[in-house]
Enzyme design. Structure first.
Site, PDB file in Angstrom:
ATOM      1  N   GLY A 285       0.813  -1.210   0.000  1.00 14.98           N
ATOM      2  CA  GLY A 285       0.000   0.000   0.000  1.00 14.98           C
ATOM      3  C   GLY A 285       0.850   1.266   0.000  1.00 14.98           C
ATOM      4  O   GLY A 285       2.085   1.219   0.048  1.00 14.98           O
ATOM      5  N   LYS A 405      -9.480   9.549  12.134  1.00 10.22           N
ATOM      6  CA  LYS A 405     -10.898   9.198  12.068  1.00 10.22           C
ATOM      7  C   LYS A 405     -11.320   8.260  13.195  1.00 10.22           C
ATOM      8  O   LYS A 405     -12.507   8.006  13.399  1.00 10.22           O
ATOM      9  CB  LYS A 405     -11.216   8.571  10.712  1.00 10.22           C
ATOM     10  CG  LYS A 405     -11.070   9.549   9.548  1.00 10.22           C
ATOM     11  CD  LYS A 405     -11.291   8.886   8.211  1.00 10.22           C
ATOM     12  CE  LYS A 405     -11.228   9.919   7.073  1.00 10.22           C
ATOM     13  NZ  LYS A 405      -9.923  10.602   6.985  1.00 10.22           N
ATOM     14  N   ASN A 442      -5.009  12.882   6.835  1.00  8.00           N
ATOM     15  CA  ASN A 442      -5.004  12.468   5.430  1.00  8.00           C
ATOM     16  C   ASN A 442      -3.593  12.527   4.859  1.00  8.00           C
ATOM     17  O   ASN A 442      -2.826  13.440   5.164  1.00  8.00           O
ATOM     18  CB  ASN A 442      -5.927  13.384   4.624  1.00  8.00           C
ATOM     19  CG  ASN A 442      -7.377  13.204   5.023  1.00  8.00           C
ATOM     20  OD1 ASN A 442      -8.099  12.418   4.447  1.00  8.00           O
ATOM     21  ND2 ASN A 442      -7.811  13.925   6.056  1.00  8.00           N
ATOM     22  N   GLU A 537     -18.937  10.758   7.113  1.00  6.41           N
ATOM     23  CA  GLU A 537     -17.968  11.841   7.113  1.00  6.41           C
ATOM     24  C   GLU A 537     -18.291  12.892   8.174  1.00  6.41           C
ATOM     25  O   GLU A 537     -19.450  13.118   8.511  1.00  6.41           O
ATOM     26  CB  GLU A 537     -17.913  12.523   5.737  1.00  6.41           C
ATOM     27  CG  GLU A 537     -17.121  11.773   4.703  1.00  6.41           C
ATOM     28  CD  GLU A 537     -16.893  12.601   3.462  1.00  6.41           C
ATOM     29  OE1 GLU A 537     -15.827  12.443   2.843  1.00  6.41           O
ATOM     30  OE2 GLU A 537     -17.774  13.394   3.098  1.00  6.41           O
TER      31      GLU A 537
END
Length: 608
Positions: A285, A405, A442, A537
């Site tokens: 990844g 998150k 992010n 979200e």
């Protein structure tokens, strides 16, 4: 003109200049050109031979005079001065007298004519030939050594596309000065006006030490204009010779977001990685592969790359083997599913890793909202399998990649990552392995992130879709995130959640505008469309819960969260019952559990 032709022409021209200087000087001193004296003849022959001799010694005829500067002027001074000194010595030997006035006048005329003949060509080239070219008028931001070096190279390179016409610098001491004949016209706040008044096509930012915040300020001023904005190459690329200083690159969004990198504690990292066996899950990844690159720099004995997708694992394996083919690092790949508990135990038993980086996870928020059972399988059960296997086989340090998150989660992805944090914090209490988690926001350019999507939408002509005008996020680069993970392993004592100070959050709509401008388009042409917040979200992300905050930094820009109560019994219960729950019910229970911590009395058997 060939080299021999050029050499002959310059030698002939210099001979004529030397003789002209001698006889004209004699006229000025004696006022009688009809008298050809022995000193004049001796001076003529000596100066002519001396000039050509010293020109050969100092390679005067090999200079490219269209690029003449102070260095060439110094060589001309040496050639002429030494020629005059030799002529004076010869006069003294022959006539026991030195005609100082004559030689002084000859020296001055010689300097004037030789220097003038050389520099006239450069002046002609600068004044006429460059103007004839269709060059792009360029504003250089930064009048320091880097800016001056760029200006000099652009001025001296006849084939360069850019023509520097002005400098911008915030140092008021430089304002209204000329550098290489180019004026410094003001500070950063003058960029917009200067571009309009000087008809600027390109802006080049030439400040190598510029931080991200300062660069962002400059770029926002440049973005108010229609000029193309470029920046110096990376210092590392300049140092290694990959690129030259005038190979400017476009400003990237990575240059504008995040914050200045945190320096690593090399000694502490070497201590727990060098000559050790390291295993990385999710090695194919975005984050996992960069962790592998960072780890390889510290020369582990073995680096085990574990992943589910064979193509991505193969890609990073080949990259690392090519980069480190001259080292003794052994790169090993394992294709495996985290949900296979026996396979995880087998891998740990086979390689006995000292350090495990657990980067494998499902991370796409909307997809996990529609498939919560898959998030449980990978993020919760997968983490538990790897963590238990690591503890059983005596792994020294286990570092799990988490996310902002996971703080007060409103999504399935965030909830399952929070449960994964709880699992490793709990296992840490009953294990000799040091288990820690690393949270960050992010990651720019990672798979599924907003940047690649925005770029694709811009390439297609727009519009760029943003969920909400007030949506904000923290951003960091992939290398920065990976360095944090590596450093966290060195700081680990067990049970911590490490968080990087990620600077100021960024509005997604501002990010979209910057990307549009960086692509050379206008926001009006591409357009921005608001689509509404997607399921799961939040308008803004958090890095800590209120009761987790520990204000003291454990390392520059790195914080540590306080241990919270753990819901182990409930986690085990949801693992055993999730297949029977429908998606809505499973999502509801995951969010309730992740947002309500209860200390459990029931233990998860580590050896099972």
């Amino acid at each position: 003109m060939t080299y021999r032709q050029r050499l002959s022409f310059l030698a002939f021209m210099d001979s004529a200049i030397v003789l002209t200087a001698i006889f004209f000087s004699s006229f000025l001193v004696n006022a009688d050109l009809h008298v050809i004296t022995v000193p004049i003849i001796v001076s003529s022959v000596t100066l002519l031979l001396g000039h050509h001799f010293f020109s050969f010694i100092y390679k005067l005829y090999k200079k490219a005079w269209e690029y003449a500067s102070i260095g060439e002027l110094i060589i001309i001074f040496k050639v002429i001065t030494f020629s005059i000194m030799v002529a004076a010595a010869v006069q003294l030997l022959i006539s026991q007298n030195v005609h100082f006035r004559l030689l002084a006048v000859i020296w001055m005329l010689h300097m004037l004519l030789i220097g003038g003949s050389r520099f006239t060509w450069r002046m002609f080239r600068d004044a006429y030939m460059k103007k004839a070219d269709n060059k792009k008028r360029t504003l250089i931001v930064g009048a320091g050594s880097a800016g001056a070096m760029i200006a000099r190279q652009l001025l001296n390179n006849h084939h360069a596309e850019l023509l520097p016409v002005a400098f911008i610098d915030d140092d008021v001491k430089k304002h209204h000065l000329d550098i290489l004949g180019i004026p410094v016209i003001g500070g950063v706040d003058h960029i917009e006006r200067s571009v309009q008044e000087l008809d600027i096509d390109n802006v080049v930012i030439a400040i190598p030490s510029l931080g991200k915040k300062e660069l962002n300020v400059i770029f926002q001023e440049c973005a108010k204009t229609k000029a193309k904005t470029q920046i110096l190459p990376m210092i590392e690329d300049l140092a290694t010779g990959k690129v030259s200083v005038n190979q400017f690159r476009d400003v990237q969004v990575e240059d504008l977001l995040g914050r200045d990198p945190v320096e690593l504690n090399i000694d502490s990292i070497c201590e727990y990685i060098t000559n050790k066996v390291v295993l990385v899950t999710g090695a194919g990844g975005s984050i996992g592969s960069e962790i592998c690159r960072q780890i390889a720099k510290f020369h582990p004995e073995k680096l085990v790359l574990l992943g589910h997708g064979e193509n991505s694992i193969y890609t990073i394996e080949m990259e690392l083997k090519d980069l480190y083919k001259n080292t003794e690092i052994e790169f090993i790949t394992e294709i495996a599913d985290l949900q296979d508990k026996l396979k995880m135990i087998s891998v740990m038993n086979t390689y006995s890793p000292h350090v495990v980086y657990h980067a494998a996870a499902h991370k796409h928020v909307p997809l996990m909202e529609r498939n919560p059972e898959e998030a449980v399988k990978n993020n919760v059960i997968g983490t538990m399998n790897v963590a238990k296997a690591a503890s059983m086989h005596g792994v020294e340090t286990f570092v799990m990649i988490s996310t902002d998150k996971a703080v007060n989660p409103t999504s399935v992805m965030g909830a399952t990552k929070r449960l994964a944090e709880m699992i490793i914090q709990y296992i840490d209490q009953t294990s000799n392995t040091k288990f820690v988690a690393v949270r960050f926001g992010n990651v720019l350019g990672s798979r599924g992130s907003v940047i690649p999507r925005f770029k694709k939408q811009i390439q297609m002509g727009g519009p760029v879709t943003v969920t909400h005008p007030d949506m904000i996020r923290y951003f960091m680069t992939i290398p920065e995130a990976s360095r944090l993970v590596v450093q966290a392993g060195a700081l680990a004592k067990g049970g911590e959640i490490f968080v990087l100070d990620m600077g100021e959050p960024v509005k997604i709509v501002d990010l979209a505008r910057n990307l549009i401008k960086l692509s050379g388009n206008s926001v009006e042409d591409i357009g921005i469309e608001f689509t509404g917040i997607r399921p799961g979200e939040k308008l803004f992300e958090e890095l800590f819960k209120e009761n987790e905050v520990n204000e003291q930094q454990v390392y520059p820009k790195i914080y540590i969260g306080k241990t919270t109560n753990l819901s182990i019994e409930e986690i085990e219960n949801i693992i055993s019952t999730y297949p029977a729950l429908d998606k809505d019910k499973l999502r509801e229970e995951l969010l309730a559990l992740a947002n309500h911590n209860v200390q459990s009395k029931k233990l998860i058997p580590i050896s099972s």
